[in-house]
Structures are given as C-alpha cells and as structure tokens.
Write an enzyme that holds these catalytic residues in place. Structure first.
Site, mmCIF file in Angstrom:
data_model
loop_
_atom_site.group_PDB
_atom_site.id
_atom_site.type_symbol
_atom_site.label_atom_id
_atom_site.label_comp_id
_atom_site.label_asym_id
_atom_site.label_seq_id
_atom_site.Cartn_x
_atom_site.Cartn_y
_atom_site.Cartn_z
ATOM 1 N N ILE A 151 10.804 19.054 -30.412
ATOM 2 C CA ILE A 151 11.755 20.126 -30.734
ATOM 3 C C ILE A 151 13.091 19.565 -31.208
ATOM 4 C CG2 ILE A 151 12.942 22.168 -29.845
ATOM 5 C CD1 ILE A 151 10.660 22.273 -27.696
ATOM 6 N N ASP A 152 13.467 19.956 -32.429
ATOM 7 C CA ASP A 152 14.756 19.602 -33.041
ATOM 8 C C ASP A 152 14.955 18.103 -33.245
ATOM 9 O OD1 ASP A 152 15.484 22.295 -33.227
ATOM 10 O OD2 ASP A 152 16.435 22.286 -31.257
ATOM 11 N N LEU A 153 13.867 17.336 -33.314
ATOM 12 C CA LEU A 153 13.985 15.892 -33.509
ATOM 13 C C LEU A 153 13.424 15.418 -34.844
ATOM 14 C CD1 LEU A 153 13.176 14.541 -29.926
ATOM 15 C CD2 LEU A 153 15.419 14.810 -31.026
#
Length: 192
Positions: A151-153
């Site tokens: 997530i969000d990486l």
C-alpha cells in the site's frame, strides 16, 4: 490518433474524476478517453459519471468473504472496455496482490501526502491531513504513484509540495492538496 483508454475507480465525490474528464473535453488530455467508471460503494461520483454518459458500475468488495467475484467482475469490465490505464481517484478499497500483478504498471493512485510519509492502510483523505497537522509538518502535498500490493509504496510518478501555514486546518489543507492533486494527475497521465 490512438487514444489511451482510462478506467477511473472511485469511492467519493469524484472531483478528480471530473477534472480528468474536463481536461479531456478541452483538449489538455487529447490522447485519452474515459470508457469506464467503477465504484466500490454508493457515492456522488456514480451520479456524476452517469450524467457524463460513461458506463458506470457499482461493485461491492465484501470484507468478510472471498472477494474473487469482485476481482473477476472488475477484470472482466476492464477488458470489455479495453482499458489501458486504471486511475484510483479516491478509491478506498485495497487491491489484492493478484489484481495488482495482473495490471502491473497500469494502475496509478492519487495520494494526499508526500509519500512515503503518511501512506499505508487507513491513511486517506482528511485522516492524512489531520495526522500531518498533528505532527506539525511544515510541508505537505500530493503524490501520483503506481499501485502495487504494498500500500502506497509503488514507484512515484510525480509529487508536489505546499507549505503549511500556522493557520491551516485540516479543511484548508485539504483544499490546498486538492488543487495540487488535480494538477499532478493531469501531468502524470501525460508522462505515462
């Protein structure tokens, strides 16, 4: 001219979706076309996309059961409407590894912080702004990034910052970030 076909996945008001549509209409994104909108919950964006005559579907992602049907239906719709790029525009459901792998480098997300700060599960919208202000940050901003199972990486395509004033509230910060989001999503689509 061959156009890139977009699907926009939504969960909220759809303001960034409307900005993308307007940018297409006025020729800023002349090489793009939105063929599909998918929502994961009842939201204002559904009404707005239907008003624009865009094929729009509501697919519920169940939290307590297998979501195979959710992903199968979404994959079917994305293929049916010949989608090249998926834009997560305030889409709150977290996509699983298999889906992210299947659409590798074809899913982008608009996130309301300067990633990697204030990303991850549960960090979205006003929650991000409240946390930024709580930590007394001097800068915030928005990031467009590729979506992966983490997530969000995913790799960052573009981000832009803004200064936080002593008078900012999470509402005023949200307005500043919203302006940035609209600008950098258009620039990011041009880049990719």
């Amino acid at each position: 001219m061959i156009k890139k076909i977009l699907a926009i996945l939504v969960s909220g008001k759809g303001s960034n979706m409307l900005h993308i549509l307007k940018s297409i209409d006025i020729g800023i994104l002349k090489n793009f076309q939105v063929n599909l909108v998918i929502a994961d919950r009842v939201c204002l964006a559904i009404q707005r996309s239907i008003q624009k005559n865009i094929p729009t579907f509501l697919l519920y992602k169940l939290h307590d059961q297998s979501n195979n049907i959710f992903y199968e239906k979404m994959h079917f719709l994305l293929k049916k409407y010949c989608v090249d790029i998926i834009v997560l525009s305030g889409f709150l459901s977290i996509l699983n590894k298999e889906f992210c792998d299947k659409w590798h480098d074809k899913i982008i997300n608009i996130h309301p912080s300067l990633l990697p700060k204030y990303g991850g599960k549960g960090m979205y919208g006003i929650k991000v702004h409240k946390e930024v202000l709580k930590k007394k940050e001097k800068l915030s901003g928005a990031t467009i990034h590729y979506v992966t199972k983490d997530i969000d990486l995913g790799d960052i395509i573009l981000n832009r910052s803004c200064k936080i004033s002593n008078n900012d509230t999470y509402i005023s910060l949200d307005k500043k970030i919203s302006i940035i989001e609209k600008d950098i999503i258009i620039q990011s689509l041009k880049i990719i």
